[in-house]
Design a protein around this motif. Structure first.
Motif, PDB file in Angstrom:
ATOM      1  N   GLY A   1     -15.210 -80.396  68.401  1.00  0.00           N
ATOM      2  CA  GLY A   1     -14.096 -81.072  68.552  1.00  0.00           C
ATOM      3  C   GLY A   1     -13.989 -82.224  69.268  1.00  0.00           C
ATOM      4  O   GLY A   1     -13.132 -83.183  69.591  1.00  0.00           O
TER       5      GLY A   1
ATOM      6  N   MET B   1     -10.898 -84.830  70.056  1.00  0.00           N
ATOM      7  CA  MET B   1     -10.226 -84.441  71.229  1.00  0.00           C
ATOM      8  C   MET B   1      -9.760 -85.588  72.175  1.00  0.00           C
ATOM      9  O   MET B   1     -10.158 -86.504  72.212  1.00  0.00           O
TER      10      MET B   1
ATOM     11  N   GLU C   1      -8.658 -83.184  77.303  1.00  0.00           N
ATOM     12  CA  GLU C   1      -9.191 -82.077  76.807  1.00  0.00           C
ATOM     13  C   GLU C   1     -10.593 -81.642  76.767  1.00  0.00           C
ATOM     14  O   GLU C   1     -10.879 -80.622  76.991  1.00  0.00           O
TER      15      GLU C   1
END
Length: 209
Positions: A116, A120, A124
């Motif tokens: 991710g 992201m 995060e």
């Protein structure tokens, strides 16, 4: 217990506001105004501020509103030197003491970050990165080390986030994390110590610049 849980949630929100620059070093935290803005009472807000003060993110002042801490560059370097030593020790002990399930869990955090990272939100991704490092400390199975590491990680939270954003380098970060996981699986304490030192020495360079 409910108030304590709420205080932790408020502390998390304030911490994110600090990282995102909504609250900057030297800014006051007005207990009543912030409580009203979040729709909470002043009691959990007061406890949340105390949590952040213990972490070094907030400075308490007698008879005045607390302010967002503004540590000097020298203080940040001092804390980082200790944090590097703690993370190297965590890695060495984790190689000896971590269960296979714990190593698998650390690897899963790494995989989640790999999958991710590009999409992201930066905050995060940063929080997932810090969860990776906390998991290694937890796998060391030394309560004193876990507690001390958590305290120093919290004190370095803002400086580490800013450094990560100024030198956001996917291949470097994920490459080091992958090498750490490989060393954990091999139970190679020397390899993990070298990789962690390299990983965090880059952070020292970023903070110095």
């Amino acid at each position: 217990m409910a108030d304590h849980t709420l205080a932790d949630q408020i502390a998390d929100q304030l911490r994110r506001d600090i990282l995102r620059g909504k609250l900057n070093p030297g800014d006051p935290i007005k207990e009543r105004d912030n409580a009203a803005e979040m729709g909470v009472s002043r009691t959990p807000m007061r406890e949340a501020i105390r949590i952040l003060a213990k972490e070094g993110l907030v400075t308490l002042r007698p008879a005045r509103s607390p302010v967002i801490a503004a540590p000097s560059a020298a203080a940040i370097r001092d804390h980082l030197e200790v944090l590097i030593a703690l993370e190297i020790l965590s890695g060495r002990l984790a190689c000896a003491r971590a269960s296979s399930d714990e190593i698998d869990a650390i690897a899963l955090i790494h995989d989640e970050l790999v999958d991710g990272y590009d999409d992201m939100d930066p905050l995060e991704a940063f929080e997932l990165d810090m969860r990776f490092h906390r998991a290694i400390a937890a796998a060391a199975h030394n309560d004193a080390l876990i507690h001390t590491h958590s305290a120093y990680l919290a004190r370095m939270w803002r400086a580490r986030f800013l450094a990560a954003q100024s030198r956001r380098n996917r291949d470097r970060v994920l490459g080091h994390h992958g090498e750490i996981v490989t060393a954990l699986r091999a139970r190679d304490a020397e390899a993990i110590a070298r990789t962690i030192e390299t990983h965090l020495s880059d952070l020292m360079s970023a903070i110095d610049t």
